[in-house]
Scaffold this motif. Sequence first.
Motif, PDB file in Angstrom:
ATOM      1  N   ASN A   1       0.857  -1.186   0.000  1.00 32.52           N
ATOM      2  CA  ASN A   1       0.000   0.000   0.000  1.00 32.52           C
ATOM      3  C   ASN A   1       0.893   1.236   0.000  1.00 32.52           C
ATOM      4  O   ASN A   1       1.622   1.489   0.967  1.00 32.52           O
ATOM      5  CB  ASN A   1      -0.902  -0.011   1.227  1.00 32.52           C
ATOM      6  N   ALA A   2       0.843   2.016  -1.082  1.00 33.64           N
ATOM      7  CA  ALA A   2       1.738   3.175  -1.229  1.00 33.64           C
ATOM      8  C   ALA A   2       1.114   4.475  -0.736  1.00 33.64           C
ATOM      9  O   ALA A   2       1.723   5.537  -0.897  1.00 33.64           O
ATOM     10  CB  ALA A   2       2.140   3.322  -2.694  1.00 33.64           C
ATOM     11  N   LYS A   3      -0.059   4.416  -0.137  1.00 33.11           N
ATOM     12  CA  LYS A   3      -0.705   5.649   0.317  1.00 33.11           C
ATOM     13  C   LYS A   3       0.090   6.351   1.418  1.00 33.11           C
ATOM     14  O   LYS A   3       0.014   7.573   1.550  1.00 33.11           O
ATOM     15  CB  LYS A   3      -2.122   5.352   0.804  1.00 33.11           C
ATOM     16  N   MET A   4       0.844   5.582   2.209  1.00 34.00           N
ATOM     17  CA  MET A   4       1.628   6.167   3.295  1.00 34.00           C
ATOM     18  C   MET A   4       3.024   6.575   2.831  1.00 34.00           C
ATOM     19  O   MET A   4       3.783   7.153   3.601  1.00 34.00           O
ATOM     20  CB  MET A   4       1.756   5.167   4.444  1.00 34.00           C
ATOM     21  N   PHE A   5       3.368   6.297   1.557  1.00 35.20           N
ATOM     22  CA  PHE A   5       4.707   6.584   1.043  1.00 35.20           C
ATOM     23  C   PHE A   5       4.729   7.953   0.341  1.00 35.20           C
ATOM     24  O   PHE A   5       3.695   8.564   0.094  1.00 35.20           O
ATOM     25  CB  PHE A   5       5.151   5.513   0.046  1.00 35.20           C
ATOM     26  N   ASP A   6       5.946   8.394   0.050  1.00 33.15           N
ATOM     27  CA  ASP A   6       6.144   9.565  -0.815  1.00 33.15           C
ATOM     28  C   ASP A   6       6.428   9.066  -2.235  1.00 33.15           C
ATOM     29  O   ASP A   6       7.272   8.182  -2.426  1.00 33.15           O
ATOM     30  CB  ASP A   6       7.321  10.420  -0.340  1.00 33.15           C
ATOM     31  N   VAL A   7       5.731   9.626  -3.212  1.00 31.22           N
ATOM     32  CA  VAL A   7       5.929   9.274  -4.616  1.00 31.22           C
ATOM     33  C   VAL A   7       6.345  10.522  -5.377  1.00 31.22           C
ATOM     34  O   VAL A   7       5.620  11.517  -5.388  1.00 31.22           O
ATOM     35  CB  VAL A   7       4.645   8.678  -5.239  1.00 31.22           C
ATOM     36  N   ARG A   8       7.502  10.451  -5.994  1.00 27.49           N
ATOM     37  CA  ARG A   8       8.032  11.613  -6.719  1.00 27.49           C
ATOM     38  C   ARG A   8       8.376  11.190  -8.151  1.00 27.49           C
ATOM     39  O   ARG A   8       9.171  10.283  -8.363  1.00 27.49           O
ATOM     40  CB  ARG A   8       9.287  12.162  -6.031  1.00 27.49           C
TER      41      ARG A   8
ATOM     42  N   TYR B   1      15.589  16.723  -9.699  1.00 22.93           N
ATOM     43  CA  TYR B   1      14.923  16.078  -8.563  1.00 22.93           C
ATOM     44  C   TYR B   1      14.103  17.078  -7.760  1.00 22.93           C
ATOM     45  O   TYR B   1      13.005  16.755  -7.275  1.00 22.93           O
ATOM     46  CB  TYR B   1      15.967  15.404  -7.684  1.00 22.93           C
ATOM     47  N   ASN B   2      14.624  18.283  -7.609  1.00 24.84           N
ATOM     48  CA  ASN B   2      13.969  19.308  -6.786  1.00 24.84           C
ATOM     49  C   ASN B   2      12.859  20.054  -7.523  1.00 24.84           C
ATOM     50  O   ASN B   2      12.211  20.916  -6.935  1.00 24.84           O
ATOM     51  CB  ASN B   2      15.003  20.308  -6.261  1.00 24.84           C
ATOM     52  N   ASN B   3      12.680  19.753  -8.790  1.00 24.93           N
ATOM     53  CA  ASN B   3      11.617  20.386  -9.577  1.00 24.93           C
ATOM     54  C   ASN B   3      10.777  19.284 -10.218  1.00 24.93           C
ATOM     55  O   ASN B   3      10.820  19.073 -11.430  1.00 24.93           O
ATOM     56  CB  ASN B   3      12.232  21.293 -10.650  1.00 24.93           C
ATOM     57  N   PRO B   4       9.992  18.556  -9.405  1.00 24.37           N
ATOM     58  CA  PRO B   4       9.342  17.336  -9.887  1.00 24.37           C
ATOM     59  C   PRO B   4       8.204  17.609 -10.864  1.00 24.37           C
ATOM     60  O   PRO B   4       7.611  18.684 -10.882  1.00 24.37           O
ATOM     61  CB  PRO B   4       8.803  16.690  -8.604  1.00 24.37           C
ATOM     62  N   VAL B   5       7.907  16.594 -11.657  1.00 20.00           N
ATOM     63  CA  VAL B   5       6.719  16.612 -12.510  1.00 20.00           C
ATOM     64  C   VAL B   5       5.477  16.481 -11.648  1.00 20.00           C
ATOM     65  O   VAL B   5       4.471  17.159 -11.851  1.00 20.00           O
ATOM     66  CB  VAL B   5       6.785  15.474 -13.540  1.00 20.00           C
ATOM     67  N   LEU B   6       5.559  15.593 -10.632  1.00 25.31           N
ATOM     68  CA  LEU B   6       4.457  15.397  -9.683  1.00 25.31           C
ATOM     69  C   LEU B   6       5.044  14.897  -8.372  1.00 25.31           C
ATOM     70  O   LEU B   6       5.974  14.081  -8.351  1.00 25.31           O
ATOM     71  CB  LEU B   6       3.443  14.388 -10.232  1.00 25.31           C
ATOM     72  N   LEU B   7       4.480  15.384  -7.260  1.00 26.95           N
ATOM     73  CA  LEU B   7       4.917  14.971  -5.925  1.00 26.95           C
ATOM     74  C   LEU B   7       3.700  14.599  -5.092  1.00 26.95           C
ATOM     75  O   LEU B   7       2.807  15.418  -4.867  1.00 26.95           O
ATOM     76  CB  LEU B   7       5.705  16.087  -5.243  1.00 26.95           C
ATOM     77  N   TYR B   8       3.677  13.322  -4.651  1.00 26.16           N
ATOM     78  CA  TYR B   8       2.638  12.837  -3.733  1.00 26.16           C
ATOM     79  C   TYR B   8       3.276  12.703  -2.355  1.00 26.16           C
ATOM     80  O   TYR B   8       4.229  11.954  -2.158  1.00 26.16           O
ATOM     81  CB  TYR B   8       2.102  11.495  -4.223  1.00 26.16           C
TER      82      TYR B   8
ATOM     83  N   LEU C   1      -1.711  10.955 -10.876  1.00 23.58           N
ATOM     84  CA  LEU C   1      -1.513   9.542 -10.564  1.00 23.58           C
ATOM     85  C   LEU C   1      -2.816   8.813 -10.845  1.00 23.58           C
ATOM     86  O   LEU C   1      -3.858   9.166 -10.301  1.00 23.58           O
ATOM     87  CB  LEU C   1      -1.126   9.362  -9.091  1.00 23.58           C
ATOM     88  N   ILE C   2      -2.763   7.806 -11.690  1.00 24.93           N
ATOM     89  CA  ILE C   2      -4.008   7.141 -12.070  1.00 24.93           C
ATOM     90  C   ILE C   2      -4.092   5.732 -11.511  1.00 24.93           C
ATOM     91  O   ILE C   2      -5.116   5.063 -11.648  1.00 24.93           O
ATOM     92  CB  ILE C   2      -4.151   7.076 -13.599  1.00 24.93           C
ATOM     93  N   GLY C   3      -2.994   5.268 -10.887  1.00 25.37           N
ATOM     94  CA  GLY C   3      -2.992   3.906 -10.378  1.00 25.37           C
ATOM     95  C   GLY C   3      -3.691   3.783  -9.036  1.00 25.37           C
ATOM     96  O   GLY C   3      -4.057   4.781  -8.394  1.00 25.37           O
TER      97      GLY C   3
ATOM     98  N   PHE D   1      10.314   7.668  -8.279  1.00 24.00           N
ATOM     99  CA  PHE D   1      11.031   7.558  -7.000  1.00 24.00           C
ATOM    100  C   PHE D   1      10.002   7.373  -5.887  1.00 24.00           C
ATOM    101  O   PHE D   1       9.112   8.220  -5.704  1.00 24.00           O
ATOM    102  CB  PHE D   1      11.853   8.830  -6.767  1.00 24.00           C
ATOM    103  N   VAL D   2      10.116   6.254  -5.145  1.00 20.44           N
ATOM    104  CA  VAL D   2       9.169   5.954  -4.070  1.00 20.44           C
ATOM    105  C   VAL D   2       9.958   5.776  -2.776  1.00 20.44           C
ATOM    106  O   VAL D   2      10.974   5.060  -2.748  1.00 20.44           O
ATOM    107  CB  VAL D   2       8.361   4.680  -4.369  1.00 20.44           C
TER     108      VAL D   2
END
Length: 494
Positions: free
Chosen positions: A45-52, A58-65, A85-87, A112-113
């Motif tokens: 379960n990746a809901k508790m993780f950071d997804v970049r 790296y410091n200018n991400p396309v998307l940051l969860y 994020l569609i998954g 990057f997770v």
Amino acid sequence: MLLIFIASALTFSAAEFSVFVPNGSVSERLGSSAVLPCGLSPALNAKMFDVRWHKNDYNNPVLLYKDLKVQENTGDPQYRGRASLIGELEKGNVSLKLENLTLTDRGEYVCFVQSVTWYEKASVNLIVRALGSSPLFSLAEVGDQVNVSCASGGWSPKPTLTWRDKRGRELTTSHIHYKTDPEGLVSVSSWLLFSPSESEWISCSVGLSDQEMIDSRVLPVKGFWREAFISILVFSLIIIVILTALLLKRQGFLPHCSFQKNAKATVNLCESVPAEALPLTGTSKISEENGDSVKEKIASDSGPHTGVSSQSSVSAKERLLVWNKLKKQKVKLIVDPGTCHRPLTVTQDGTGVYCGQVNTSNSADTFPHVLSKEGFSSEQKYWEVTVDLKTKCKLSWCVGVTQKPPTKETLTALYYEERCGIYPSTDPHIQIPAEDHVTTLGLILDFKHKTLSFINVDKQSHLHTFRMNNMSNNKYFALMSPGIKDCYPVSFHN
């Protein structure tokens, strides 16, 4: 139950995992959407993780969860409203979706997770395909042979070029040249010597694959092209002479021309025409030295008007001077979701709107619209609207102002349709000659002079000015519509 939840979260956070991408490369058409696949193994379960997701920085991400949500105002601005994020995160799917692909989206993306105690990454390459133009031929006789040249441009990535004869046999040549323009689009050209007696025709095929190939044929008959060239040249000269004579007659340089006996007669002739029917000014560049055009002079001399007119007594040059001062004070606008009509959808950043369900048929409402939250009732206000990409994806749009509730009488706007060009909301709908392709419009709402002016920001030129005589004590709102013929957005350019 709380202790069980905390223990479960800590278990997931402490677990080791790997990040994988099923395909190392994804290829999609220019202007379409692409899904960059990425997942966890095992499927935690990746809901508790950071997804970049990031590309070059790296410091200018396309998307940051992060912190259980996507950070909307973080990262590269060019991806805002286009990346999501569609998954199913709870199943370890952290795939990225990019919409409205541009050529600058090409390249390698890193998934990057990171958990509390572990992190992994993987990369996937995005290829954006652009189909170029149909091959064009040129021929020249060289003794008993014909030198046939083939050229095509606007491709991405690098295309292949193949010569074939009537029987489908490939004709070999070592003369194939490629050239890349500043936008990254590739042009290809080739030539070969061919004997007309060998085949009735030959073909030149250019493409990215067997399914994306554009083919053209030519009949390399000796002597025919010289005669065809002479015939075309003579015909072109005849057309030029006829058009020149018509132009001179229209401008009054030929005798017996009743349209312009003198300047006063011209003005008197136009005074009988309603303001809405006056011809449009067209565009005037910022470097022009002329003042008001003749057409603007006619509009200003034709007496008082009511409602909205397609002209203003202020010259295009003066409008550009005003624009140069106001563009540093550009107003930032956001969409009012409560005014969004179906089938429109507001973008994630709240500055744009797109058609959620494309309809190419003749619909009663081809320009469903949305208004800005901000309203204006005094002074001079300037804002910008992005109406298209450089790749010319949009088939229609509408940009302007109106009151609440919007009515036909209060709407003042410019429309664009692929086959009609740009035209005003006033009658008659006369096409405005825009300079090439318009991607960003600047709007100047002037309550002092009671005008609404449109600026082609790309070319720094004046497109059109409306005179609005009923502006006193009324609040106006910015209006825009992406049309219903494509899924690409229009948005406030803040």
